[in-house]
Design a protein around this motif. Structure first.
Motif, PDB file in Angstrom:
ATOM      1  N   PRO A   1       0.926  -1.254   0.091  1.00  0.00           N
ATOM      2  CA  PRO A   1       0.037  -0.093   0.024  1.00  0.00           C
ATOM      3  C   PRO A   1       0.927   1.341  -0.005  1.00  0.00           C
ATOM      4  CG  PRO A   1       0.001  -0.903   2.134  1.00  0.00           C
ATOM      5  CD  PRO A   1       0.669  -1.806   1.199  1.00  0.00           C
ATOM      6  N   VAL A   2       0.468   2.231  -0.684  1.00  0.00           N
ATOM      7  CA  VAL A   2       1.002   3.739  -0.733  1.00  0.00           C
ATOM      8  C   VAL A   2       0.293   4.547  -0.835  1.00  0.00           C
ATOM      9  CG1 VAL A   2       3.250   2.551  -2.143  1.00  0.00           C
ATOM     10  CG2 VAL A   2       1.461   3.555  -3.335  1.00  0.00           C
ATOM     11  N   VAL A   3       0.754   5.804  -0.400  1.00  0.00           N
ATOM     12  CA  VAL A   3      -0.076   7.147  -0.639  1.00  0.00           C
ATOM     13  C   VAL A   3       0.936   8.064  -1.628  1.00  0.00           C
ATOM     14  CG1 VAL A   3      -0.782   9.110   0.496  1.00  0.00           C
ATOM     15  CG2 VAL A   3      -1.183   6.855   1.590  1.00  0.00           C
ATOM     16  N   LYS A   4      -0.100   8.566  -2.670  1.00  0.00           N
ATOM     17  CA  LYS A   4       0.865   9.343  -3.623  1.00  0.00           C
ATOM     18  C   LYS A   4       0.442  10.837  -2.918  1.00  0.00           C
ATOM     19  CE  LYS A   4      -0.876  10.004  -7.779  1.00  0.00           C
ATOM     20  NZ  LYS A   4      -1.020   9.992  -9.079  1.00  0.00           N
ATOM     21  N   LEU A   5       1.598  11.480  -2.710  1.00  0.00           N
ATOM     22  CA  LEU A   5       1.298  12.905  -2.277  1.00  0.00           C
ATOM     23  C   LEU A   5       1.846  13.801  -3.262  1.00  0.00           C
ATOM     24  CD1 LEU A   5       2.559  14.432   1.033  1.00  0.00           C
ATOM     25  CD2 LEU A   5       3.137  15.440  -0.925  1.00  0.00           C
ATOM     26  N   GLU A   6       1.002  14.593  -3.962  1.00  0.00           N
ATOM     27  CA  GLU A   6       1.488  15.543  -4.890  1.00  0.00           C
ATOM     28  C   GLU A   6       1.228  16.997  -4.340  1.00  0.00           C
ATOM     29  OE1 GLU A   6      -0.308  14.018  -8.868  1.00  0.00           O
ATOM     30  OE2 GLU A   6      -1.582  13.363  -7.328  1.00  0.00           O
ATOM     31  N   LEU A   7       2.155  17.620  -4.808  1.00  0.00           N
ATOM     32  CA  LEU A   7       2.088  19.290  -4.738  1.00  0.00           C
ATOM     33  C   LEU A   7       2.838  19.938  -5.815  1.00  0.00           C
ATOM     34  CD1 LEU A   7       4.985  20.873  -3.036  1.00  0.00           C
ATOM     35  CD2 LEU A   7       4.080  19.317  -1.462  1.00  0.00           C
ATOM     36  N   VAL A   8       2.539  21.288  -5.995  1.00  0.00           N
ATOM     37  CA  VAL A   8       3.161  21.977  -6.790  1.00  0.00           C
ATOM     38  C   VAL A   8       3.673  23.250  -6.118  1.00  0.00           C
ATOM     39  CG1 VAL A   8       3.030  23.529  -8.959  1.00  0.00           C
ATOM     40  CG2 VAL A   8       1.861  21.375  -8.692  1.00  0.00           C
ATOM     41  N   CYS A   9       4.787  23.729  -6.414  1.00  0.00           N
ATOM     42  CA  CYS A   9       5.522  24.752  -5.743  1.00  0.00           C
ATOM     43  C   CYS A   9       6.524  25.746  -6.652  1.00  0.00           C
ATOM     44  CB  CYS A   9       6.471  24.326  -4.301  1.00  0.00           C
ATOM     45  SG  CYS A   9       7.585  23.196  -4.775  1.00  0.00           S
ATOM     46  N   GLN A  10       6.703  26.801  -6.050  1.00  0.00           N
ATOM     47  CA  GLN A  10       7.892  27.714  -6.981  1.00  0.00           C
ATOM     48  C   GLN A  10       9.227  26.935  -6.803  1.00  0.00           C
ATOM     49  OE1 GLN A  10       6.854  30.183  -8.617  1.00  0.00           O
ATOM     50  NE2 GLN A  10       4.723  30.158  -7.758  1.00  0.00           N
ATOM     51  N   ASN A  11      10.044  27.086  -7.714  1.00  0.00           N
ATOM     52  CA  ASN A  11      11.365  26.546  -8.077  1.00  0.00           C
ATOM     53  C   ASN A  11      12.212  26.577  -6.846  1.00  0.00           C
ATOM     54  OD1 ASN A  11      10.814  25.643 -10.650  1.00  0.00           O
ATOM     55  ND2 ASN A  11      11.633  27.511 -11.561  1.00  0.00           N
ATOM     56  N   GLU A  12      11.957  27.774  -6.184  1.00  0.00           N
ATOM     57  CA  GLU A  12      12.935  27.768  -4.962  1.00  0.00           C
ATOM     58  C   GLU A  12      12.403  27.237  -3.841  1.00  0.00           C
ATOM     59  OE1 GLU A  12      10.228  31.467  -5.268  1.00  0.00           O
ATOM     60  OE2 GLU A  12      11.592  30.424  -6.681  1.00  0.00           O
ATOM     61  N   GLU A  13      11.379  26.768  -3.748  1.00  0.00           N
ATOM     62  CA  GLU A  13      10.636  26.045  -2.544  1.00  0.00           C
ATOM     63  C   GLU A  13      10.867  24.594  -2.801  1.00  0.00           C
ATOM     64  OE1 GLU A  13       6.901  28.931  -1.428  1.00  0.00           O
ATOM     65  OE2 GLU A  13       6.641  27.457  -3.195  1.00  0.00           O
ATOM     66  N   ALA A  14      11.256  24.175  -3.859  1.00  0.00           N
ATOM     67  CA  ALA A  14      11.232  22.607  -4.268  1.00  0.00           C
ATOM     68  C   ALA A  14      12.063  21.908  -3.305  1.00  0.00           C
ATOM     69  CB  ALA A  14      11.523  22.111  -5.434  1.00  0.00           C
ATOM     70  N   GLU A  15      13.258  22.371  -3.212  1.00  0.00           N
ATOM     71  CA  GLU A  15      14.283  21.507  -2.347  1.00  0.00           C
ATOM     72  C   GLU A  15      13.846  21.392  -0.937  1.00  0.00           C
ATOM     73  OE1 GLU A  15      19.003  22.324  -1.081  1.00  0.00           O
ATOM     74  OE2 GLU A  15      18.342  22.954  -2.862  1.00  0.00           O
ATOM     75  N   SER A  16      13.235  22.576  -0.380  1.00  0.00           N
ATOM     76  CA  SER A  16      12.981  22.333   0.966  1.00  0.00           C
ATOM     77  C   SER A  16      11.902  21.367   1.234  1.00  0.00           C
ATOM     78  CB  SER A  16      12.423  23.948   1.416  1.00  0.00           C
ATOM     79  OG  SER A  16      11.818  23.716   2.589  1.00  0.00           O
ATOM     80  N   ALA A  17      10.616  21.358   0.303  1.00  0.00           N
ATOM     81  CA  ALA A  17       9.858  20.464   0.213  1.00  0.00           C
ATOM     82  C   ALA A  17      10.160  18.801   0.208  1.00  0.00           C
ATOM     83  CB  ALA A  17       8.687  20.708  -0.925  1.00  0.00           C
ATOM     84  N   VAL A  18      11.034  18.772  -0.703  1.00  0.00           N
ATOM     85  CA  VAL A  18      11.813  17.265  -0.922  1.00  0.00           C
ATOM     86  C   VAL A  18      12.498  16.880   0.529  1.00  0.00           C
ATOM     87  CG1 VAL A  18      13.585  15.864  -2.048  1.00  0.00           C
ATOM     88  CG2 VAL A  18      11.900  17.366  -3.363  1.00  0.00           C
ATOM     89  N   ALA A  19      13.340  17.953   0.978  1.00  0.00           N
ATOM     90  CA  ALA A  19      14.027  17.319   2.287  1.00  0.00           C
ATOM     91  C   ALA A  19      12.879  17.100   3.416  1.00  0.00           C
ATOM     92  CB  ALA A  19      14.917  18.488   2.379  1.00  0.00           C
ATOM     93  N   ILE A  20      11.919  17.826   3.441  1.00  0.00           N
ATOM     94  CA  ILE A  20      10.707  17.483   4.458  1.00  0.00           C
ATOM     95  C   ILE A  20      10.290  16.203   4.194  1.00  0.00           C
ATOM     96  CG2 ILE A  20       8.568  18.382   5.192  1.00  0.00           C
ATOM     97  CD1 ILE A  20       9.645  21.223   4.736  1.00  0.00           C
ATOM     98  N   ILE A  21       9.890  15.904   3.187  1.00  0.00           N
ATOM     99  CA  ILE A  21       9.409  14.364   2.639  1.00  0.00           C
ATOM    100  C   ILE A  21      10.258  13.410   2.966  1.00  0.00           C
ATOM    101  CG2 ILE A  21       8.474  12.968   0.748  1.00  0.00           C
ATOM    102  CD1 ILE A  21       7.286  15.881  -0.354  1.00  0.00           C
ATOM    103  N   LEU A  22      11.672  13.768   2.523  1.00  0.00           N
ATOM    104  CA  LEU A  22      12.648  12.579   2.898  1.00  0.00           C
ATOM    105  C   LEU A  22      12.833  12.366   4.309  1.00  0.00           C
ATOM    106  CD1 LEU A  22      15.389  13.689   0.404  1.00  0.00           C
ATOM    107  CD2 LEU A  22      14.056  11.687   0.176  1.00  0.00           C
TER     108      LEU A  22
END
Length: 112
Positions: A56-77
């Motif tokens: 089982p998995v959950v797909k989480l999707e979000l769209v953000c500004q380019n400069e916010e992407a690194e932070s979002a990925v780090a939080i998910i990791l």
């Protein structure tokens, strides 16, 4: 803009979305799903609906500004990780533009 698609374990979803919300990522879409990957969990069994899936998995999707992407990925990791293998995967893609349905306005640049 960037689109982030993260496939994470259901038990890590609440912690992950709370951390993203705390960092002011407010707009996310969550979808339940089933998947199969390289890692096979001990005791995994086939799905009742699909004979090739085992996780089982959950797909989480979000769209953000380019400069916010690194932070979002780090939080998910950080918040999606468990002590066992097979935690999931994150995809990062370019988004050309996005439009609000009500106004038709582009959200490519932050509103002033």
């Amino acid at each position: 803009m960037k689109e982030i698609k993260a496939f994470i374990k259901p038990k890590r979803v609440q912690k992950t979305i709370e951390a993203l919300s705390d960092a002011e990522f407010m707009s996310m879409t969550l979808s339940q799903g089933e998947g199969t990957g390289k890692f096979k969990a001990k005791g995994a069994s086939p799905s009742l609906d699909f004979h090739v899936t085992d996780s089982p998995v959950v797909k989480l999707e979000l769209v953000c500004q380019n400069e916010e992407a690194e932070s979002a990925v780090a939080i998910i990791l950080e918040n999606g990780k468990t002590p066992t293998p097979g935690d999931g995967i994150i995809y990062l893609s370019e988004v050309e533009d996005a439009f609000q349905i009500k106004t038709g306005q582009s959200i490519k640049q932050p509103q002033k």
